[in-house]
Design a protein around this motif. Structure first.
Motif, short mmCIF file in Angstrom:
data_model
loop_
_atom_site.label_atom_id
_atom_site.label_comp_id
_atom_site.label_asym_id
_atom_site.label_seq_id
_atom_site.Cartn_x
_atom_site.Cartn_y
_atom_site.Cartn_z
N THR A 58 -10.76 32.35 12.97
CA THR A 58 -9.89 33.53 13.02
C THR A 58 -8.40 33.20 12.96
OG1 THR A 58 -10.01 33.51 15.43
CG2 THR A 58 -11.57 34.94 14.26
N THR A 59 -8.03 31.98 13.27
CA THR A 59 -6.62 31.58 13.28
C THR A 59 -6.45 30.35 12.40
OG1 THR A 59 -6.42 32.37 15.56
CG2 THR A 59 -4.67 30.93 14.76
N LEU A 60 -5.40 30.33 11.60
CA LEU A 60 -5.12 29.20 10.73
C LEU A 60 -3.82 28.51 11.15
CD1 LEU A 60 -5.86 30.71 7.20
CD2 LEU A 60 -7.38 29.35 8.64
N TYR A 61 -3.83 27.20 11.05
CA TYR A 61 -2.63 26.40 11.27
C TYR A 61 -2.41 25.54 10.03
CZ TYR A 61 0.61 22.89 12.97
OH TYR A 61 1.69 22.07 13.10
N ILE A 62 -1.20 25.58 9.48
CA ILE A 62 -0.86 24.77 8.31
C ILE A 62 0.14 23.71 8.75
CG2 ILE A 62 0.21 24.78 6.03
CD1 ILE A 62 -0.70 27.71 5.78
N GLY A 63 -0.15 22.46 8.37
CA GLY A 63 0.73 21.37 8.77
C GLY A 63 0.92 20.34 7.68
N PHE A 64 1.82 19.42 7.96
CA PHE A 64 2.15 18.32 7.04
C PHE A 64 2.23 17.06 7.88
CE2 PHE A 64 5.46 15.49 5.42
CZ PHE A 64 4.96 15.22 4.16
N THR A 65 1.67 15.95 7.36
CA THR A 65 1.69 14.70 8.09
C THR A 65 1.52 13.52 7.15
OG1 THR A 65 0.70 13.48 9.95
CG2 THR A 65 -0.81 14.72 8.54
N ASN A 66 1.88 12.34 7.62
CA ASN A 66 1.60 11.12 6.87
C ASN A 66 0.44 10.36 7.52
OD1 ASN A 66 2.89 10.17 9.15
ND2 ASN A 66 4.07 8.64 8.06
N ASN A 67 -0.12 10.91 8.60
CA ASN A 67 -1.28 10.30 9.25
C ASN A 67 -2.18 11.41 9.77
OD1 ASN A 67 -3.13 9.01 10.95
ND2 ASN A 67 -1.67 7.38 11.43
N ILE A 68 -3.09 11.83 8.93
CA ILE A 68 -3.92 12.99 9.27
C ILE A 68 -4.86 12.71 10.44
CG2 ILE A 68 -5.76 12.57 7.59
CD1 ILE A 68 -5.52 15.72 7.07
N GLN A 69 -5.31 11.49 10.58
CA GLN A 69 -6.20 11.15 11.69
C GLN A 69 -5.47 11.31 13.04
OE1 GLN A 69 -7.15 7.20 10.37
NE2 GLN A 69 -9.08 7.86 9.45
N MET A 106 0.84 -1.19 0.00
CA MET A 106 0.00 0.00 0.00
C MET A 106 0.89 1.25 0.00
SD MET A 106 -3.04 1.01 2.62
CE MET A 106 -2.49 2.31 3.67
N GLN A 107 0.58 2.16 -0.84
CA GLN A 107 1.32 3.41 -0.97
C GLN A 107 0.94 4.37 0.15
OE1 GLN A 107 3.65 3.96 -3.33
NE2 GLN A 107 4.11 5.94 -2.49
N ASN A 108 1.94 4.97 0.79
CA ASN A 108 1.68 5.97 1.81
C ASN A 108 1.08 7.21 1.18
OD1 ASN A 108 2.64 4.53 3.98
ND2 ASN A 108 4.70 5.34 3.83
N LYS A 109 0.30 7.92 1.97
CA LYS A 109 -0.24 9.20 1.55
C LYS A 109 0.28 10.25 2.51
CE LYS A 109 -4.49 7.50 -0.48
NZ LYS A 109 -5.95 7.54 -0.45
N TYR A 110 0.53 11.42 1.98
CA TYR A 110 1.03 12.53 2.76
C TYR A 110 0.05 13.68 2.60
CZ TYR A 110 5.08 9.56 2.72
OH TYR A 110 5.91 8.48 2.87
N PHE A 111 -0.15 14.43 3.66
CA PHE A 111 -1.17 15.46 3.67
C PHE A 111 -0.58 16.81 4.08
CE2 PHE A 111 -3.13 11.44 4.60
CZ PHE A 111 -4.32 11.45 3.91
N VAL A 112 -0.98 17.83 3.35
CA VAL A 112 -0.83 19.20 3.80
C VAL A 112 -2.24 19.62 4.17
CG1 VAL A 112 -0.32 21.57 3.10
CG2 VAL A 112 1.15 19.70 2.34
N TYR A 113 -2.36 20.21 5.34
CA TYR A 113 -3.71 20.51 5.83
C TYR A 113 -3.74 21.87 6.51
CZ TYR A 113 -1.75 19.20 10.33
OH TYR A 113 -0.97 19.15 11.45
N ILE A 114 -4.95 22.41 6.59
CA ILE A 114 -5.16 23.66 7.31
C ILE A 114 -6.29 23.42 8.30
CG2 ILE A 114 -5.77 26.10 7.18
CD1 ILE A 114 -4.73 26.12 4.29
N THR A 115 -5.98 23.76 9.55
CA THR A 115 -7.01 23.72 10.59
C THR A 115 -7.24 25.15 11.07
OG1 THR A 115 -5.37 23.31 12.32
CG2 THR A 115 -6.47 21.38 11.37
N THR A 116 -8.37 25.33 11.72
CA THR A 116 -8.73 26.64 12.25
C THR A 116 -9.44 26.46 13.58
OG1 THR A 116 -9.74 28.77 11.66
CG2 THR A 116 -10.94 26.78 11.02
N ASN A 117 -9.73 27.57 14.22
CA ASN A 117 -10.44 27.52 15.48
C ASN A 117 -11.96 27.65 15.24
OD1 ASN A 117 -10.54 30.20 14.77
ND2 ASN A 117 -9.75 30.98 16.69
N GLN A 118 -12.71 27.63 16.31
CA GLN A 118 -14.17 27.67 16.22
C GLN A 118 -14.66 28.90 15.46
OE1 GLN A 118 -15.97 27.77 20.09
NE2 GLN A 118 -18.04 27.95 19.29
N TYR A 119 -13.99 30.04 15.62
CA TYR A 119 -14.43 31.30 15.01
C TYR A 119 -13.78 31.58 13.66
CZ TYR A 119 -16.07 31.64 19.76
OH TYR A 119 -16.68 31.36 20.96
#
Length: 99
Positions: free
Chosen positions: A16-27, A1-14
């Motif tokens: 107003t703030t962004l977080y950008i990250g990289f991972t091979n296991n987004i869960q 099985m081929q690994n998958k890599y993720f670039v993702y953006i999370t934010t807060n409830q409102y």
């Protein structure tokens, strides 16, 4: 099985703030952000409760994902907002899509 890599953006409830990250296991990574926001609050994502996934890209090779993460981090907030809106017009929480 081929690994998958993720670039993702999370934010807060409102959204107003962004977080950008990289991972091979987004869960696992999203779970870590949630745990940090509830407990330690030592990380950026934890301190600002950036636990809501609003954007992600999938890559086959880690080098590509790391390059994209660095690219996005240099963007203005306006440009990041446009990227998210094009992908997720209502800025809905996408956590359930990756679990």
């Amino acid at each position: 099985m081929q690994n998958k890599y993720f670039v993702y953006i999370t934010t807060n409830q409102y959204r107003t703030t962004l977080y950008i990250g990289f991972t091979n296991n987004i869960q696992t990574r999203l779970s870590q952000h949630y745990f940090d926001s509830q407990n330690s609050k030592k990380s950026f994502a934890g301190k600002y409760a950036c636990v809501y996934l609003v954007y992600y890209e999938v890559f086959e090779f880690p080098k590509e994902g790391i390059h994209r993460e660095k690219q996005l981090k240099k963007w203005s907030r306006r440009k990041k907002n446009m990227l998210i809106t094009d992908f997720n017009p209502k800025w809905e929480t996408l956590n359930s899509q990756v679990f």
